[in-house]
Write a protein that holds these residues in place. Structure first.
Motif, PDB file in Angstrom:
ATOM      1  N   PHE A  64     107.455 -74.248  15.141  1.00 28.16           N
ATOM      2  CA  PHE A  64     108.514 -74.297  16.149  1.00 28.16           C
ATOM      3  C   PHE A  64     108.233 -73.291  17.266  1.00 28.16           C
ATOM      4  O   PHE A  64     108.406 -73.591  18.449  1.00 28.16           O
ATOM      5  CB  PHE A  64     109.877 -74.008  15.518  1.00 28.16           C
ATOM      6  CG  PHE A  64     110.627 -75.229  15.095  1.00 28.16           C
ATOM      7  CD1 PHE A  64     111.757 -75.644  15.769  1.00 28.16           C
ATOM      8  CD2 PHE A  64     110.186 -75.992  14.025  1.00 28.16           C
ATOM      9  CE1 PHE A  64     112.441 -76.788  15.386  1.00 28.16           C
ATOM     10  CE2 PHE A  64     110.859 -77.116  13.626  1.00 28.16           C
ATOM     11  CZ  PHE A  64     111.996 -77.525  14.304  1.00 28.16           C
ATOM     12  N   ALA A  65     107.806 -72.094  16.858  1.00 24.21           N
ATOM     13  CA  ALA A  65     107.492 -71.075  17.862  1.00 24.21           C
ATOM     14  C   ALA A  65     106.312 -71.517  18.718  1.00 24.21           C
ATOM     15  O   ALA A  65     106.318 -71.338  19.947  1.00 24.21           O
ATOM     16  CB  ALA A  65     107.183 -69.747  17.169  1.00 24.21           C
ATOM     17  N   ALA A  66     105.295 -72.103  18.074  1.00 21.14           N
ATOM     18  CA  ALA A  66     104.128 -72.588  18.813  1.00 21.14           C
ATOM     19  C   ALA A  66     104.506 -73.766  19.707  1.00 21.14           C
ATOM     20  O   ALA A  66     103.994 -73.908  20.822  1.00 21.14           O
ATOM     21  CB  ALA A  66     103.026 -72.994  17.843  1.00 21.14           C
ATOM     22  N   MET A  67     105.435 -74.604  19.224  1.00 18.49           N
ATOM     23  CA  MET A  67     105.884 -75.750  20.016  1.00 18.49           C
ATOM     24  C   MET A  67     106.615 -75.274  21.265  1.00 18.49           C
ATOM     25  O   MET A  67     106.441 -75.839  22.358  1.00 18.49           O
ATOM     26  CB  MET A  67     106.789 -76.659  19.174  1.00 18.49           C
ATOM     27  CG  MET A  67     107.144 -77.980  19.846  1.00 18.49           C
ATOM     28  SD  MET A  67     108.303 -78.980  18.864  1.00 18.49           S
ATOM     29  CE  MET A  67     107.337 -79.298  17.400  1.00 18.49           C
ATOM     30  N   ARG A  68     107.419 -74.228  21.120  1.00 12.52           N
ATOM     31  CA  ARG A  68     108.098 -73.669  22.310  1.00 12.52           C
ATOM     32  C   ARG A  68     107.067 -73.257  23.361  1.00 12.52           C
ATOM     33  O   ARG A  68     107.223 -73.526  24.554  1.00 12.52           O
ATOM     34  CB  ARG A  68     108.955 -72.468  21.910  1.00 12.52           C
ATOM     35  CG  ARG A  68     110.329 -72.820  21.383  1.00 12.52           C
ATOM     36  CD  ARG A  68     111.253 -71.632  21.356  1.00 12.52           C
ATOM     37  NE  ARG A  68     112.642 -72.071  21.177  1.00 12.52           N
ATOM     38  CZ  ARG A  68     113.697 -71.307  21.392  1.00 12.52           C
ATOM     39  NH1 ARG A  68     113.537 -70.059  21.796  1.00 12.52           N
ATOM     40  NH2 ARG A  68     114.918 -71.776  21.212  1.00 12.52           N
ATOM     41  N   GLU A  69     106.004 -72.593  22.884  1.00 10.37           N
ATOM     42  CA  GLU A  69     104.986 -72.131  23.812  1.00 10.37           C
ATOM     43  C   GLU A  69     104.239 -73.309  24.444  1.00 10.37           C
ATOM     44  O   GLU A  69     103.966 -73.319  25.646  1.00 10.37           O
ATOM     45  CB  GLU A  69     103.997 -71.220  23.075  1.00 10.37           C
ATOM     46  CG  GLU A  69     103.062 -70.493  24.004  1.00 10.37           C
ATOM     47  CD  GLU A  69     102.808 -69.055  23.543  1.00 10.37           C
ATOM     48  OE1 GLU A  69     101.690 -68.593  23.747  1.00 10.37           O
ATOM     49  OE2 GLU A  69     103.735 -68.419  23.005  1.00 10.37           O
ATOM     50  N   ALA A  70     103.915 -74.327  23.636  1.00 10.95           N
ATOM     51  CA  ALA A  70     103.188 -75.484  24.142  1.00 10.95           C
ATOM     52  C   ALA A  70     104.027 -76.266  25.146  1.00 10.95           C
ATOM     53  O   ALA A  70     103.522 -76.739  26.167  1.00 10.95           O
ATOM     54  CB  ALA A  70     102.777 -76.389  22.981  1.00 10.95           C
ATOM     55  N   VAL A  71     105.320 -76.413  24.859  1.00  8.02           N
ATOM     56  CA  VAL A  71     106.218 -77.118  25.774  1.00  8.02           C
ATOM     57  C   VAL A  71     106.317 -76.349  27.096  1.00  8.02           C
ATOM     58  O   VAL A  71     106.290 -76.946  28.180  1.00  8.02           O
ATOM     59  CB  VAL A  71     107.613 -77.300  25.129  1.00  8.02           C
ATOM     60  CG1 VAL A  71     108.638 -77.741  26.164  1.00  8.02           C
ATOM     61  CG2 VAL A  71     107.538 -78.316  24.000  1.00  8.02           C
ATOM     62  N   ARG A  72     106.393 -75.018  26.989  1.00 10.82           N
ATOM     63  CA  ARG A  72     106.426 -74.208  28.212  1.00 10.82           C
ATOM     64  C   ARG A  72     105.151 -74.399  29.025  1.00 10.82           C
ATOM     65  O   ARG A  72     105.181 -74.602  30.245  1.00 10.82           O
ATOM     66  CB  ARG A  72     106.610 -72.729  27.829  1.00 10.82           C
ATOM     67  CG  ARG A  72     106.920 -71.765  29.006  1.00 10.82           C
ATOM     68  CD  ARG A  72     105.684 -71.272  29.745  1.00 10.82           C
ATOM     69  NE  ARG A  72     104.669 -70.721  28.871  1.00 10.82           N
ATOM     70  CZ  ARG A  72     104.596 -69.435  28.531  1.00 10.82           C
ATOM     71  NH1 ARG A  72     105.458 -68.572  29.004  1.00 10.82           N
ATOM     72  NH2 ARG A  72     103.609 -69.018  27.752  1.00 10.82           N
ATOM     73  N   ASN A  73     103.986 -74.380  28.338  1.00 15.69           N
ATOM     74  CA  ASN A  73     102.702 -74.515  29.018  1.00 15.69           C
ATOM     75  C   ASN A  73     102.523 -75.894  29.644  1.00 15.69           C
ATOM     76  O   ASN A  73     101.798 -76.043  30.635  1.00 15.69           O
ATOM     77  CB  ASN A  73     101.559 -74.245  28.045  1.00 15.69           C
ATOM     78  CG  ASN A  73     101.524 -72.798  27.579  1.00 15.69           C
ATOM     79  OD1 ASN A  73     102.085 -71.912  28.223  1.00 15.69           O
ATOM     80  ND2 ASN A  73     100.874 -72.546  26.451  1.00 15.69           N
ATOM     81  N   ALA A  74     103.194 -76.918  29.063  1.00 19.33           N
ATOM     82  CA  ALA A  74     103.079 -78.279  29.580  1.00 19.33           C
ATOM     83  C   ALA A  74     104.157 -78.598  30.613  1.00 19.33           C
ATOM     84  O   ALA A  74     104.276 -79.738  31.056  1.00 19.33           O
ATOM     85  CB  ALA A  74     103.135 -79.285  28.433  1.00 19.33           C
ATOM     86  N   GLY A  75     104.954 -77.594  30.957  1.00 19.35           N
ATOM     87  CA  GLY A  75     105.949 -77.777  32.003  1.00 19.35           C
ATOM     88  C   GLY A  75     107.348 -78.073  31.527  1.00 19.35           C
ATOM     89  O   GLY A  75     108.245 -78.335  32.337  1.00 19.35           O
TER      90      GLY A  75
END
Length: 903
Positions: A64-75
């Motif tokens: 979940f924490a990594a998903m937050r970061e990935a979603v942020r990086n993808a806009g």
């Protein structure tokens, strides 16, 4: 009126959650027409809540924490990444037994360090002497080197737990602060399935005056325990559970429902465990894998909720999805005793009757129609144990001695140890604490009364306590080298053992409370004394562990303990006293008591009347009240623990516990088309019944393993390795621990070892090293396996680990259901050989390269062609059960599928 009660719960959920997209009207109609559609259609189910334990909860929250970061990086907006379904995470798997028997073991991790020589003298009395008064012996505190007035085993284990797991606990604390709709149950509260049963279960949800049935999926395989309380629930993989947390339904084939009719009354000597194991064997024979089991008949009302939850808890062992006991008057009576408000009880009863989810005891009431009916006479059940290597191998207690002898004679395999006849009666002398003992085949060296199937049932735990009391009063003792422990699932268990007066007697025999959490069952046992380990290895002794749990796979408890038996708590105590499993408990004495008198099991076994009397006096609503207060209050260490509050987790590159995984490295708004598997090498060629224990890292980290090498390179000493479970938030450790089990039998190697062959070079390497080399060379890998691949506990790293090793597909004769879905959920294709075919019949050597072509449009259970580098072509079935699984696979697994919804 004719639907099984469990199917009625599915139907209610489909009506309530029907949105025309995830749940359609046709889904509800298909469930309503269950009798026609069972096994033929897929239906969605939206559970009311999710339960996680920390071994699987840590990677879920890291994702979940990594998903937050990935979603942020993808806009996208990372704040939107939260559990959509109410989620409870219990930190219960980080406990390790560093201290037991009030002695200082000084072993911060089970995999390293020699226990201090200084320890308490063996407790017990010499024959001929009067019973010694039970008292607490002063010892030195290992942290302050000052005398302490009483044993503080629990407190010392807690202090070690918080010390070694600080990073993980801080991450959990951060999760509790920043994620909405999640509750973290702190350490030392209890086990996930026990807390779920005693505290988190609602039976009926009431949200803003809206009522609906409680239901749950959890990452702990023991989630099924709540079915004994009339709550539909089962264990799912961490990958699927994460999807449920984000609002996706569980999709399952509309199951057949096996009605299990209980009749008769229980034998006085039979415990709930005997009932469990008898029903387990019967339902295995009835082939209930992938089905619901539902209990009915006159015998049901004779079982308490504690009995029912004990029975329901074992259903993963016989392959059923769940075992359901509908709510009835016994359930309501139990809830009243737990202190549930009377007004809520009245509303609950009225609601359940209104929606036809309440089972009546009246003989005139109509029973549901089932797919098939299995009858069980409770009167015919006798005491059993299970082992020495698998929980399904049941042994009648009166046949234990002869069965173990047969195991010594049998060839090495699922039961045998192949000990030469002339060596079967050999003994090895060993000096321990100033005394000489003789070790022989069948000697007990681990005896653990642990909370798993048992602690929810006061009768079996009290039986162990009363047996201990009678044993001590008769002058019986337990040999001091036996690693004894008592690990209750919650404070409630300790409460009634203490209030009944039996806890000091358990402690007298060495069964002292070591803490609250999974320990022996998951391999978190401190090493055996060095002298005992050396003696076992010197004499090639088949030493035994006896535990009141559900898992006894070979090598799980300790690498030098080959035979492990599951038994009821009182039998664990009995075998510990006897010191061996090579005993006929009916005709041979357990030991010698005062004045040289031989003491038999029948002399100290508590009667059912004694048990019921003590149970009535001790199992009262105040226990549940105290437990709930403890849950809500938390503990001082947890409350004082500091943690960050940022939206994104501040990853520490130096951390060996928490690391941002690589599952989202290629996240884009649209998924790539399915790629063919071209010229793949076989990483492993495995046989039948490969368990998730063989695949997924668990227990201690061996000093010679690739995971140990990695941790050593980070500056850690073996004493600081901790366990694989504690490091599930670090994909680098977990990937190295995948297929690192010492009992892994790879046909390329020909003997148990976590090794394989890297075919391009011909080198024999650790599995991780070979996989790493293949990845550097750009060569995909696959796995060949036999029947029942992925058997055992549901574990997400049993899928995540192979994925990170570069495994693209698993070709097996058959798969365990949950593990099959986990493979799809991470992006690995489960491919099944056609009936009657396997690598041997197809003439495969495993040294070929394999190419698998996936068409642009996949369909459920479609046939695919596999071509080898030798020119051989054969077909396999792609085990995608529905279009949702195909969608997940095309997206690279459920994590990426869900993440794309936020872009």
């Amino acid at each position: 009126d004719t639907l099984p009660y469990s199917i009625r719960v599915l139907f209610e959920s489909s009506v309530r959650n029907c949105d025309g997209f995830l749940v359609k009207e046709t889904d509800a109609m298909n469930i309503l027409d269950w009798k026609t559609n069972q096994s033929h259609v897929e239906v969605p189910f939206c559970p009311a809540r999710v339960v996680l334990q920390d071994f699987t909860g840590i990677p879920a929250m890291v994702d979940f924490a990594a998903m937050r970061e990935a979603v942020r990086n993808a806009g996208g907006d990372p704040i939107k990444v939260n559990p959509a379904c109410p989620t409870d995470l219990t930190v219960d798997h980080s406990l390790q037994i560093d201290f037991s028997k009030c002695a200082i073991q000084n072993a911060p991790n089970p995999g390293g360090g020699e226990p201090r020589a200084a320890r308490l003298a063996p407790c017990g009395s010499e024959p001929g002497r009067a019973p010694a008064q039970i008292e607490n012996t002063p010892i030195l505190c290992p942290f302050h080197l000052q005398p302490v007035p009483e044993p503080e085993t629990v407190l010392k284990n807690q202090e070690m737990e918080f010390g070694r797991n600080r990073e993980r606990l801080q991450f959990f604390k951060w999760s509790s602060k920043v994620f909405k709709n999640i509750t973290i149950i702190p350490p030392e509260t209890g086990m996930a399935h026990q807390v779920n049963l005693e505290y988190l279960s609602r039976v009926v949800f009431e949200v803003e005056d809206f009522l609906y049935p409680d239901s749950v999926v959890g990452t702990d395989s023991h989630t099924t325990m709540v079915n004994g309380l009339g709550i539909l629930g089962w264990g799912a993989g961490g990958i699927e559970t994460e999807a449920v947390m984000l609002g996706l339904p569980v999709t399952l084939p509309l199951p057949q429902v096996v009605g299990c009719e209980l009749t008769g009354t229980v034998s006085p000597l039979a415990t709930s465990i005997d009932i469990v194991l008898s029903i387990t064997k019967l339902l295995r024979q009835a082939e209930v894998a992938g089905k619901f089991v539902e209990f009915f008949g006159s015998g049901v009302s004779q079982l308490s909720v504690a009995d029912r939850t004990t029975i329901a808890n074992m259903c993963p062992e016989y392959g059923a999805i769940l075992s359901f006991f509908p709510v009835d008057n016994v359930t309501l009576k139990h809830l009243k005793h737990t202190g549930l408000d009377t007004a809520k009880l009245e509303v609950m009863e009225a609601y359940l009757k209104a929606v036809k989810l309440f089972r009546s005891d009246e003989s005139s009431s109509r029973e549901p129609e089932y797919s098939q009916v299995v009858q069980v006479s409770l009167s015919s059940i006798i005491p059993y144990v299970s082992g020495p290597k698998r929980s399904q191998d049941r042994v009648a207690v009166n046949n234990m001695k002869s069965d173990f002898q047969a195991c010594l004679n049998e060839k090495c395999g699922l039961k045998g140890f192949q000990i030469a006849a002339e060596k079967q009666n050999a003994t090895v002398p060993v000096q321990y604490e100033g005394n000489e003992y003789q070790l022989s085949h069948g000697c007990v060296v681990i005896a653990a009364v642990i909370s798993c199937t048992n602690n929810c049932n006061p009768s079996v735990m009290l039986a162990a306590g009363l047996l201990a009391k009678k044993a001590v009063e008769a002058g019986l003792v337990v040999k001091p080298y036996i690693r004894t422990s008592l690990s209750p699932g919650s404070g409630m268990v300790t409460h009634y053992l203490s209030s009944s007066g039996v806890l000091p007697y358990l402690s007298k025999l060495g069964f002292e409370v070591v803490g609250y959490g999974c320990s022996t069952c998951v391999g978190n046992t401190a090493p055996l004394p060095e002298a005992i380990r050396n003696a076992i290895k010197q004499g090639d002794i088949v030493a035994c562990g006896v535990l009141s749990g559900t898992k006894n796979f070979e090598g799980r408890l300790c690498d030098c303990v080959r035979a492990n038996y599951l038994a009821s708590p009182p039998l664990v105590v009995a075998y510990a006293i006897a010191g061996t499993v090579r005993i006929d408990l009916e005709t041979e004495p357990l030991g010698t008591g005062f004045n040289g008198k031989s003491i038999y099991l029948r002399d100290i076994w508590p009667t059912r009347k004694e048990l019921h009397t003590v149970e009535e006096e001790c199992v009262i609503s105040s226990m549940f009240k105290e437990l709930k207060e403890k849950m809500e209050k938390g503990n001082k260490r947890w409350n004082l623990l500091e943690a960050p509050e940022s939206t994104l987790f501040p990853w520490d590159s130096k951390s060996t516990y928490i690391r941002c995984p690589s599952f989202f490295d290629k996240l884009a708004k649209d998924p790539e088309p399915a790629q063919a598997v071209a010229k793949a090498h076989v990483l492993l060629w495995l046989g039948d019944s490969v368990t998730t224990d063989h695949i997924s890292p668990a227990g201690s980290i061996a000093r010679s393993s690739t995971a140990a090498k990695y941790l050593t390179s980070k500056g850690l000493t073996p004493r600081e390795f901790n366990s694989y479970g504690a490091r599930r938030g670090n994909d680098a450790v977990m990937t190295r621990g995948t297929f690192a089990n010492i009992k892994l039998l790879n046909k390329f190697i020909g003997k148990p070892a976590p090794k394989t062959i890297h075919f391009p070079s011909g080198q024999t390497l650790d599995v991780f090293e070979a996989a790493e080399l293949y990845q550097k060379e750009g060569i995909p890998v696959i796995i060949l396996a036999g029947k029942k691949y992925g058997l055992g506990s549901s574990r997400d790293w049993a899928a995540k680990g192979p994925f990170l090793l570069g495994v693209k597909a698993v070709l097996a004769e058959s798969f365990e259901k949950v593990h099959r879905s986990q493979l799809i959920g991470i992006g690995i294709a489960p491919l099944q050989f056609l009936p009657g075919e396997n690598p041997s019949t197809l003439g495969l050597t495993g040294r070929e390269q394999f190419s698998i072509l996936f068409p642009p449009e996949l369909s459920p259970r479609m046939t695919l062609d596999v071509k080898t580098s030798t020119g051989k072509v054969f077909s396999v079935m792609a085990l995608f059960e529905n279009h949702m699984e195909i969608t997940l696979y095309k997206n690279g697994g459920s994590l990426n599928f869900v993440a794309r919804r936020f872009l």
